[in-house]
Structure formats: C-alpha cells, structure tokens
Design an enzyme around this catalytic site. Structure first.
Site: not given
Length: 201
Positions: A9, A35, A61, A114
């Site tokens: 991420d 991500e 998200e 998320h």
C-alpha cells in the site's frame, strides 16, 4: 513463507515513474496487489502504472459513490485498476456498496472493501463481504483469487476494540473473521459511554 500473500500500500505516495519503477522491482516477489500507487484523482496515472506491470493495481478508498467508481472502471482501455476498494463508511453505505459491487462485477474488477476505523465500520464491512458471490464462480474457491476477503488491521485501535458492548473481532486459525450476528442490524451494539472518551469538544 510461501503460503502468505503480500500486498503493498503506497497511500498514493508516488509519481507515475517512481510507481512504475517500484512495481517492476516488486514483481519478483509475487506481490498480490499494489494499492494506491499514485494520487487517487490521477486516473490516467493509474492507467499508466497498470499498463507497465503484471502486479494487480488496487484503489478506490478515496472514491465516492458508484459515480466515482464508474470513472475508475470506464475508459478506452478498460478499468484503470484490478481491485476496487470502496470504503463503506465513506462511499455511500451498504446500499451504495452493493451498486459499486455490481458495477465492479460488470467490468471484471475484483472487490475488497477498505475497512479502517471503527468496530461499526468493520461490522458493516463483514456483512457486506458476506453478500459477495465468488468471482468468478467456482465450486472450489481460492483465497485471494475468487473468494471474497476483507481488510483487517491488526494494530491496536481503540475505536475498533473498545466501543462495542461484549464483542471483539478475532482472526480465526483459518484466517477468517466471523460476521457478527448476535444483535439486530450490523450485529453489534455501540457502548455510548465508551464513545464519550473519544469525544473532542
């Protein structure tokens, strides 16, 4: 070990060239997804990163309602990501999540919500994931390929762990988290006295 999946991420930290370079370096580690490699508003940047790596690109998200996700899914070369990550608490609630899930399915995009924040948000996420079909359908589901999964932060979080009456989310030996079913609605009860400790006037 080899039986663990690794996801990265970036929290939209990189420029496109840096994200592409990093993705190329990570390919040898069989990363399951990369991500938010670039800022969420840079849809073309997502497309450029996605086109230059074999690692699936995840994001969403910071996208809102089905219209925000439509913009991620529709384009001349198809979706700009491989895994959509709507945050149920921010993207429009459970009803809107189901619309986003249908849209993702239509465009062949996997969906992993998320979930970051409170115990109420995690309960909502678990209920939402429990409604998702295997994608693609198979009689032999495979973890991280077609079986629905959810993000479960393991760091201490008082808003997740200390605001519900008599409920703790625990990771089972099989890696699953039970969907709370003991109470009406989302299956959990908020401890209103506990919430007062987090109030900032």
């Amino acid at each position: 070990g080899a039986d663990m999946k690794l996801m990265v991420d970036a929290n939209h930290a990189y420029s496109v060239p840096t994200a592409v370079h990093l993705a190329k370096e990570m390919e040898k580690y069989k990363v399951s997804w990369f991500e938010e490699p670039v800022v969420p508003e840079d849809i073309e940047g997502y497309r450029r990163v996605q086109s230059k790596t074999i690692i699936p690109i995840a994001g969403g998200e910071c996208s809102f309602m089905r219209y925000g996700f439509r913009d991620l899914f529709v384009g001349p070369s198809g979706p700009c990501l491989d895994i959509a990550q709507p945050d149920i608490a921010a993207s429009g609630g459970l009803s809107e999540f189901m619309k986003i899930a249908t849209l993702a399915s239509t465009f062949g995009v996997s969906l992993v919500p998320h979930v970051w924040g409170s115990g109420v948000g995690l309960a909502a996420g678990l209920h939402a994931v429990a409604t998702l079909p295997l994608t693609p359908y198979t009689c032999n589901p495979v973890y991280m390929e077609n079986e629905p999964v959810i993000e479960f932060d393991r760091n201490p979080n008082a808003l997740r762990d200390q605001i519900l009456v008599g409920h703790q989310f625990t990771l089972g030996d099989d890696g699953a988290i039970a969907v709370p079913m003991d109470k009406p609605g989302l299956g959990v009860e908020v401890d209103e006295e506990a919430i007062k400790r987090f109030h900032v006037p």
